[in-house]
Design an enzyme around this catalytic site. Sequence first.
Site, PDB file in Angstrom:
ATOM      1  N   HIS A 174      34.835 -63.312  86.460  1.00  0.00           N
ATOM      2  CA  HIS A 174      35.355 -64.429  85.657  1.00  0.00           C
ATOM      3  C   HIS A 174      36.888 -64.444  85.703  1.00  0.00           C
ATOM      4  CE1 HIS A 174      35.780 -67.036  82.033  1.00  0.00           C
ATOM      5  NE2 HIS A 174      36.849 -66.268  81.831  1.00  0.00           N
ATOM      6  N   GLU A 175      37.492 -63.285  85.498  1.00  0.00           N
ATOM      7  CA  GLU A 175      38.953 -63.212  85.527  1.00  0.00           C
ATOM      8  C   GLU A 175      39.494 -63.535  86.921  1.00  0.00           C
ATOM      9  OE1 GLU A 175      40.503 -63.090  82.827  1.00  0.00           O
ATOM     10  OE2 GLU A 175      38.759 -62.591  81.611  1.00  0.00           O
ATOM     11  N   GLU A 205      37.856 -72.279  81.419  1.00  0.00           N
ATOM     12  CA  GLU A 205      36.991 -71.123  81.168  1.00  0.00           C
ATOM     13  C   GLU A 205      35.563 -71.388  81.652  1.00  0.00           C
ATOM     14  OE1 GLU A 205      37.907 -68.218  80.187  1.00  0.00           O
ATOM     15  OE2 GLU A 205      39.982 -68.718  79.727  1.00  0.00           O
ATOM     16  N   HIS A 226      39.833 -67.224  87.551  1.00  0.00           N
ATOM     17  CA  HIS A 226      41.088 -67.833  87.092  1.00  0.00           C
ATOM     18  C   HIS A 226      42.147 -67.756  88.199  1.00  0.00           C
ATOM     19  CE1 HIS A 226      39.920 -68.634  83.015  1.00  0.00           C
ATOM     20  NE2 HIS A 226      39.644 -67.369  82.742  1.00  0.00           N
TER      21      HIS A 226
END
Length: 426
Positions: A276-277, A356, A280
């Site tokens: 997930h990070e 997100e 970004h």
Amino acid sequence: MRKSILFLAGFAIYGVLMWYYLFHGANSALPVDLKGSAADPAMFMTDRELELSTDFSRIKDFLYFISVPLEWLIYLFVLGFGLSRWFRKASSGLTKFSIVHTGVYVLLLSFASWVLTFPLKYYSFTVSKSYHISVQSFHSWMRDSLVDFWISWLLTTVMVAVMYWLIRKNEKKWWLYAWMLSIPFTIFMYFIQPVVIDPLYNDFYPLKDQVLKEKILKIADKADIPAENVYEVNMSQKTNALNAYVNGIGSNLRIVLWDTTLNKLTDNQVLFVMAHEMGHYVMNHLYWNLISSVILSFLGLWLGNMLYRKWIEKYGKSWGIKGVGDLAALPVLLLIFSLLSFAVSPVENAVSRKAERDADLYAIEMTKNPKAAVGAFQELATVSLSEVNPPKIVKWFLYGHPTMLERLHFLDSFEAIKTKETKKKQ
């Protein structure tokens, strides 16, 4: 005095209404079609945990919605009771250097604000302690508070000194020059945040678990991210909550895991969080955040300048302010920027929630493990006592991430959605 009483009465009424809304009036019932699903907190929380998560979340939400207008009241109090004029007088006779005048004025204003808001901040700290979210000692908490205070004072002094120098040089276009100067300053802050500011609060070190580190770097390689390290931070000394994040730009970009996250989640769940990070990074969210910050600062300074000039023209004399270039007018400027920031926060949060959501999608497609993804967010909600389906107003003003209900439902339905989309394409 009459206006002060009216303001205080209005603040008290607002507080009562907000308390009633959050604790009694807000509807946060789970949609009927999601009962019994992975998004239903009753499926992964005990009755006691559900009760605590609701109580804790509502108290923290209430404190936020009280603290924001309290800040506005403090600025009005400082102006209306002549404290700003006294701060200016106290700081002006010390030396001939204007930067010192500015520093002393900002220090006096900041200290007054810190003292008046301290009871609310301390209560928030004790609430986190009583619900076993925070494990931080009072000494450690005060240390962090003082570090916050002095960093904020230093940065504010520099910015205020530059702004008022520009105002005195060019009253009409100061805001434009201030915006132009803010761009390299913002980039600089993004660059030094991970390596200079963050370490003032906690110790950062490379991830100790070498096996997990190799798995994370393997995902990074798959995503074409030139990552050489993953960092963990010893947050277990302060909190039981879980978190991970990516910040910084260029060579100072860091992917960080709290040690509480490592202690509570399985390796597969951690890999989802890391993916997930990385999402970004891959989707350039940090750079888009930087660009949006530059755009919003332009709009904020432009609109703030117009309001500032009108307010000084209308109320300056009664506040004892000599003009837009008078340092005693700083609370007016801070009040305007705070109002604008609060007003735009729902839009900022909506954009952030979209980013997100995209990062969640990237992570689930990268790891292909919906079970681990759902488990990670269920554990996060349980440990952090996060309300799964918060009231709408809380979501609008406080949630830069989708709610737990939205995230869990999305991830739990991912395979069904992908199957449906595949069938449509066929």
